[in-house]
Write an enzyme that holds these catalytic residues in place. Structure first.
Site, mmCIF file in Angstrom:
data_model
loop_
_atom_site.group_PDB
_atom_site.id
_atom_site.type_symbol
_atom_site.label_atom_id
_atom_site.label_comp_id
_atom_site.label_asym_id
_atom_site.label_seq_id
_atom_site.Cartn_x
_atom_site.Cartn_y
_atom_site.Cartn_z
ATOM 1 C CD GLU A 1 -3.497 -15.080 20.143
ATOM 2 O OE1 GLU A 1 -2.899 -14.718 19.350
ATOM 3 O OE2 GLU A 1 -4.731 -14.758 20.067
ATOM 4 N N GLY B 1 -13.313 -10.530 22.268
ATOM 5 C CA GLY B 1 -14.366 -10.653 21.515
ATOM 6 C C GLY B 1 -14.282 -12.043 20.805
ATOM 7 C CB ALA B 2 -13.937 -13.790 18.439
ATOM 8 C CG MET B 3 -8.681 -17.774 20.490
ATOM 9 S SD MET B 3 -7.381 -16.938 20.117
ATOM 10 C CE MET B 3 -6.140 -17.929 19.495
ATOM 11 C CD GLU B 4 -6.286 -15.777 16.506
ATOM 12 O OE1 GLU B 4 -5.042 -15.545 16.642
ATOM 13 O OE2 GLU B 4 -7.127 -15.255 17.041
ATOM 14 C CG HIS C 1 -10.575 -10.181 13.651
ATOM 15 N ND1 HIS C 1 -10.032 -9.133 13.508
ATOM 16 C CD2 HIS C 1 -9.692 -10.814 14.355
ATOM 17 C CE1 HIS C 1 -8.789 -8.929 13.904
ATOM 18 N NE2 HIS C 1 -8.709 -10.075 14.724
ATOM 19 C CD GLU C 2 -11.499 -13.890 15.710
ATOM 20 O OE1 GLU C 2 -10.437 -14.811 15.894
ATOM 21 O OE2 GLU C 2 -11.511 -12.985 16.410
ATOM 22 C CG HIS D 1 -6.721 -14.375 13.146
ATOM 23 N ND1 HIS D 1 -5.470 -13.781 12.930
ATOM 24 C CD2 HIS D 1 -7.498 -13.665 14.089
ATOM 25 C CE1 HIS D 1 -5.346 -12.779 13.874
ATOM 26 N NE2 HIS D 1 -6.533 -12.523 14.433
ATOM 27 C CD GLU E 1 -5.021 -10.525 16.715
ATOM 28 O OE1 GLU E 1 -5.892 -10.107 16.114
ATOM 29 O OE2 GLU E 1 -5.048 -11.540 17.333
#
Length: 852
Positions: free
Chosen positions: A93, A227-230, A263-264, A267, A286
C-alpha cells in the site's frame, strides 16, 4: 485494442505471451514497451484482442529485493548469538504491488490471487491464505501452494519468507489467529494474540458479517516503516506495535498495541471487504479504522479507558487542519507521491473525529445500522463517499413504530414542539450527505462565536485559520451544536446551517458551554465577557464540567490566541486552575498547549522569559508530581499520567525528580542493568542518566542487547537528550546506516533531537545533507518524510529560519518543493513568527505578575 497496459516498477521483463482459451499452450509472443516514468508496461499483440474472449497472459520477469521499506523488501535481525538472519516481506500500500509483480495496481481492479512460493526447508512462507500443499522440488527447495484469495485489491496482497516462530488460538467464531515473530521474541507475542482474538470476535458481532478467511496472521517485522498494515489475512506490524513484554513494557505500550491491532482488524471489513474506489477517498478506510479503534477497545478492553485519548486525536488533526496548506478529507490525487501524502492526520484523525460527531448526531444505534447496511451492500466492491451517506440516511429514516421513541432523542421527529431544538432536523428526514459534504469536501473547520444577551444566544460561524484574524473564505458548515448551561446539564442540540443564528434559552444563565465533551469538530469563542464565568467555574469548582469539557476549553482558549480573538493573558488565566487538576486529559492538554510555547522561547533563545515560563510550568504541576509514586501501580490512565509527569519533571529540572531519578539510575547502572525498574518511571530515569557521558555510553550498550528490545524507544528518547553535539550527530548517522539503530527509527530520532536545544540546528543540517538518501529510503510523500520536515522545523520562529527553509526546499524543484508537508512547515514557521511578535511582551508581563 491490441495492447494490455499494466503497472510495473523496477521489474526486468524478459518476455510475455498471450494464450487464448482452447488455443495453443505456448501462446503468442507479445512486444514489451516500458514507460518507467508512469510505472507502466505495455504488452502489444500482433493483432487486436477480441471483446468477450478469455485470454491468459504469461509474463517472465525478475527483480531484486527492494532496499527500501516498500515493495518486496529485505529485512534483517540478529539472533541471540549475534548471527545476521535475513527475511523477505511485502508492503504494497498504496502503489508498490507493481514492484513485486506486473498488475492492474489500482484499488478498483479487484481480483483473486493464487500464489506459490519457493523457499529453503529452514524457512517458512506466509501469505494471505493458508498453504494447501507443499511440494519438495529438491532436498534444498520447497514450493508452497497457497489457497486462492477472495476478490481483493492488489495493495492487500502479502507474502513473507522467514524463520519466524508462532503461537495460535481459535476465535469463538472458528478463525485461526496466529502471531508470528523472530524466534527470540515469541514470549512477547501472547498479549497481542489475546487482544486479536477478542477484537476479531467483537467485529464479527458488531458488523453482523463473518470474517471471510479461515485465518488471521499477525506478523512482527524487524524493519517496518509505518505502524502496521492491514493485508487481508496477514497483517504486518512494527515490532513495537505488536510485541509486549509483561515484565518490561510500559502501560503506553499495552494501549498502543491494543489500538494498532484493533485498527488493522477493523480494516478487514473497512478497506478490505469494502474498499474506496480511488485514493481520494482514503479516509473511508483510515478514518473508519481509526474511529473503530475507539468503538472496539472501549468494549473489549474497558480497563484501558481508550476514551481518554480520543480528543488528543481531534486536537492533533485540528492543528494541521487550521493551516492554509490543509486539504479536504476527500481530495483529488493522481501520482504516487500525492497518493502517499493522503496518509496523514486529516485522513486518519479528522476522519475519525467527524465520524464520531456523526455518530453523536445520528445516535449510536442509527449509526451502527447504517454501517452494517453499507458493509453488507458493498461487500467485495468499491465505494465513494456518497455510498456511505446514502446508507446512513436510509438507516436514519425511523420506522413509524419508533417515531415516538426517536422524538425523545431529537432525531427524525414526526411532530415538532416549537423550541430551539426544532432546528435539529426541522421535522424532515436527516440528509446525511448535505451535512457531511460540508465536512469532507472543504478543508478546515468552523469557529463558532457565541454572544449571550439575556436569554438570547447569538451564534456566528466562520472558517478558523491559524495566523488569520478573520477568515475571508466562503466556507459554511452544517454544525451539530450541543450545549449545557449553569441551569441544566441536559445536553441541548441545535443544527446550525447558516452563517448566523439565534437560540432562545428558557431562562437567563451564568455560563453556557458549547460542544459538550467535544463530540463536535469545531472550536468555540465566548465573545464579550463569555470566558470570564467559565474561567471562574474552573477555578472554583472545575469538576462541574467533565474532564473532556475541561480539556476542550484549554485547547480552544489557546487556539483563539492564534487568531487574536483573545489575549495570551486570558489563556494563561485559565491555566491557573490546573494546580487543582488530577485527570489525565486536561493535565496533558495543559502541557500540550504550554510546552510548545516554552519550546518556541527555548529555540529562539529568549532566556529570561524562557526560564520564568519553565518555572511556572513546574509549579503548576508540582503538587501532582509530588503525589506520584515511583511504581507501576494504578489504572492504565494513572500509569500513563505518571510516566508523562515524571519525564516532564526531570526534563524541566524539578530538583526532587532529578534527585530520585539519579538515585534509580545509579543503582540500575551498578547492577549492570539487571535491576528491575518500574516500566512507567524508565523514561524519566533513562533521560536523567543520559546526561553524563558515562551514563549515555551505558544506555547505548544496553540498547544493543536483545534483552532490552522492549525499551528501545525509551532509550532512544534518553540518548537524544544528550547535551553533546558529537553524540547527537553520531545517533543520526547511525540511524541512516541502520546497523546499531534501525533506519525505521530515524524519523522519530531526528524529531527528538530537534526538540533538544543542543540538536535543533544539527537536525536541520542533517535533513538537508541527507535528503536524497532519506527520500530514496522512505519515499517522497510518505508520512515518515512529512514527520521529519515538520518535526525538525516545528519550533522555528524567526524570519531568518523561514528564509532558510524556503531556500532549501525551493532548490529541490520537483523532488520535494511541491510536497504538502513543506507548505505545512512554512505555514507553521510563519504562524510562530506572528505569534511571537504579538504575544511575547504580554507573556513576559503576565509571568512577572503571576509567580505561583
Amino acid at each position: 485494442t491490441s495492447a494490455v497496459i499494466l503497472h510495473s516498477k523496477w521489474l526486468n521483463i524478459s518476455g510475455a505471451t498471450l494464450g487464448e482459451a482452447g488455443g495453443p499452450a505456448a501462446g503468442l509472443p507479445l512486444r514489451v514497451l516500458e514507460e518507467p516514468r508512469r510505472e507502466q508496461v505495455a504488452l502489444l499483440a500482433a493483432r487486436p484482442l477480441r471483446p468477450g474472449h478469455r485470454y491468459t497472459l504469461r509474463i517472465h520477469y525478475s527483480a531484486q529485493l527492494s532496499r527500501s521499506f516498500h515493495g518486496f523488501y529485505k529485512s534483517t535481525y540478529r539472533s541471540r548469538e549475534g548471527e545476521l538472519r535475513v527475511l523477505a516481506v511485502t508492503q504494497f500500500e498504496p502503489t508498490a504491488a507493481r514492484m513485486a509483480f506486473p498488475c492492474f495496481d489500482e484499488p478498483a481492479f479487484k481480483a483473486t490471487f493464487s500464489i506459490r512460493i519457493r523457499r529453503e526447508p529452514k524457512h517458512l512462507a506466509l501469505s494471505n491464505m493458508p498453504v494447501v500443499k507443499s511440494v519438495n522440488l529438491t532436498p534444498w527447495l520447497v514450493e508452497d501452494h497457497f489457497d486462492t484469495t477472495v476478490r481483493m485489491s492488489t495493495y492487500l496482497v502479502a507474502f513473507i519468507v522467514s524463520d519466524f516462530k508462532s503461537i495460535s488460538k481459535m476465535s469463538s467464531h472458528g478463525v485461526k489467529i496466529s502471531v508470528y515473530t523472530v524466534p527470540e521474541k515469541i514470549s512477547q507475542a501472547e498479549y497481542a494474540l489475546e487482544a486479536a482474538v477478542k477484537l476479531l470476535d467483537f467485529y464479527e458481532d458488531y458488523f453482523s458479517i463473518p470474517y471471510p478467511l479461515p485465518k488471521q496472521d499477525l506478523a512482527a517485522i524487524p524493519d517496518f516503516q509505518s505502524g502496521a498494515m492491514e493485508n487481508w489475512g496477514l497483517t504486518t506490524y512494527r515490532e513495537s506495535s505488536l510485541l509486549y513484554d509483561r515484565e518490561k513494557s510500559s502501560s503506553f505500550s499495552k494501549l498502543w498495541i491494543t489500538r494498532v491491532v484493533a485498527h488493522e482488524l477493523a480494516h478487514q471489513w473497512f478497506g478490505n471487504l469494502v474498499t474506496m474506489e480511488w485514493w481520494n477517498d482514503l479516509w473511508l478506510n483510515e478514518g473508519f479504522a481509526k474511529f473503530m479503534e475507539f468503538v472496539s477497545v472501549s468494549v473489549t478492553h474497558p480497563e484501558l479507558r481508550i476514551e481518554d485519548y480520543f480528543l488528543r486525536r481531534c486536537f492533533d488533526a485540528m492543528a494541521m487542519d487550521a493551516l492554509n496548506s490543509s486539504h479536504p478529507i476527500s481530495t483529488p490525487v493522481e501520482d504516487p507521491a500525492a497518493i502517499l501524502e493522503m496518509f496523514d492526520d486529516v485522513s486518519y484523525d479528522k476522519g475519525s473525529c467527524i465520524l464520531n460527531m456523526l455518530k453523536d448526531y445520528l445516535t449510536g444505534d442509527v449509526f451502527k445500522a447504517g454501517l452494517v447496511n453499507y458493509l453488507q451492500k458493498y461487500s467485495y466492491q468499491n465505494t465513494k463517499n456518497e455510498d456511505l451517506w446514502d446508507s446512513l440516511t436510509n438507516a436514519s429514516i425511523c420506522p413509524e413504530a419508533d417515531a415516538e421513541k426517536s422524538e425523545q432523542q431529537g432525531f427524525c421527529r414526526r411532530s415538532q414542539q416549537p423550541s430551539s431544538s426544532a432546528h435539529w432536523t426541522q421535522g424532515k428526514t436527516i440528509d446525511v450527505k448535505a451535512v457531511m459534504d460540508t465536512w469532507t469536501l472543504q478543508k478546515g473547520f468552523p469557529l463558532v462565536t457565541v454572544t449571550v444577551r439575556g436569554k438570547n444566544v447569538h451564534l456566528q460561524q466562520e472558517h478558523y485559520m491559524k495566523g488569520v484574524e478573520s477568515s475571508s473564505t466562503e466556507s459554511l458548515w452544517h454544525i451539530p451544536l450541543t450545549y449545557i448551561t449553569s441551569k441544566s446539564d441536559t445536553v441541548q442540540r441545535f443544527l446550525m446551517t447558516t452563517r448566523a443564528d439565534v437560540l432562545i434559552l428558557p431562562e437567563e444563565v451564568e455560563w453556557i458551554k458549547f460542544n459538550v465533551d467535544m463530540n463536535g469538530y469545531y472550536i468555540v469563542h465566548y465573545a464579550g465577557e463569555g470566558w470570564d464565568p467559565l474561567i471562574s467555574l474552573l477555578r472554583d469548582n472545575h469538576t462541574v464540567l467533565s474532564s473532556s469539557d475541561r480539556a476542550n476549553l484549554i485547547n480552544n482558549v489557546f487556539q483563539l490566541v492564534s487568531t487574536k480573538k483573545l489575549p495570551i493573558s486570558r489563556a494563561l488565566d485559565l491555566t491557573l486552575y490546573l494546580q487543582q487538576e488530577t485527570q489525565i486529559m486536561p493535565v496533558l492538554q495543559g502541557m500540550h498547549e504550554l510546552i510548545p510555547i516554552y519550546r518556541l522561547m527555548e529555540t529562539r533563545g529568549v532566556d529570561g522569559t524562557n526560564q520564568q515560563l519553565k518555572e511556572y510550568l513546574v509549579r503548576l504541576f508540582r503538587e501532582l508530581i509530588d503525589h506520584q509514586s515511583w511504581s507501576d501501580e494504578g489504572s492504565s490512565s494513572q500509569r500513563l499520567l505518571r510516566s508523562q509527569l515524571l519525564l516532564f519533571a526531570c526534563l524541566y529540572h524539578y530538583q526532587p525528580c532529578l534527585d530520585k531519578a539519579s538515585r534509580y539510575f545509579t543503582r540500575w547502572q551498578q547492577s549492570n542493568g539487571t535491576l528491575s525498574l518500574p516500566a512507567d518511571v524508565k523514561p524519566a530515569v533513562y533521560a536523567m542518566g543520559a546526561q553524563t557521558a558515562e551514563g549515555w555510553e551505558f544506555l547505548l550498550s544496553r540498547y544493543q542487547l536483545p534483552a532490552f528490545s522492549a525499551e528501545r524507544e525509551d532509550i532512544e528518547l534518553a540518548l537524544s537528550r544528550s547535551r553533546s553535539q558529537e553524540r547527537l550527530q553520531w545517533l543520526m548517522d547511525q540511524g541512516l546506516r541502520g546497523d546499531i539503530i534501525r533506519t525505521q527509527d530515524l524519523p522519530f530520532l531526528l524529531v527528538f533531537i530537534a526538540r533538544n536545544p543542543s540538536g535543533v540546528s544539527l537536525a536541520w543540517a542533517f535533513l538537508k545533507a541527507n535528503w536524497e538518501e532519506m527520500v530514496a529510503k522512505f519515499e517522497l510523500g510518505s508520512n515518515s518524510v512529512a514527520q521529519m520536515v515538520t518535526g525538525v522545523t516545528k519550533h522555528y520562529s524567526t524570519r531568518a529560519q523561514l528564509a532558510q527553509v524556503k531556500e532549501f526546499f525551493s532548490s529541490l524543484e520537483e523532488k520535494g518543493s511541491q510536497l504538502r508537508c513543506v507548505q505545512q512547515a512554512l505555514d507553521t514557521i510563519q504562524d510562530n513568527i506572528q505569534w511571537m511578535d504579538r504575544n511575547l511582551e504580554e507573556l513576559r508581563r503576565w509571568l512577572h505578575h503571576n509567580q505561583l
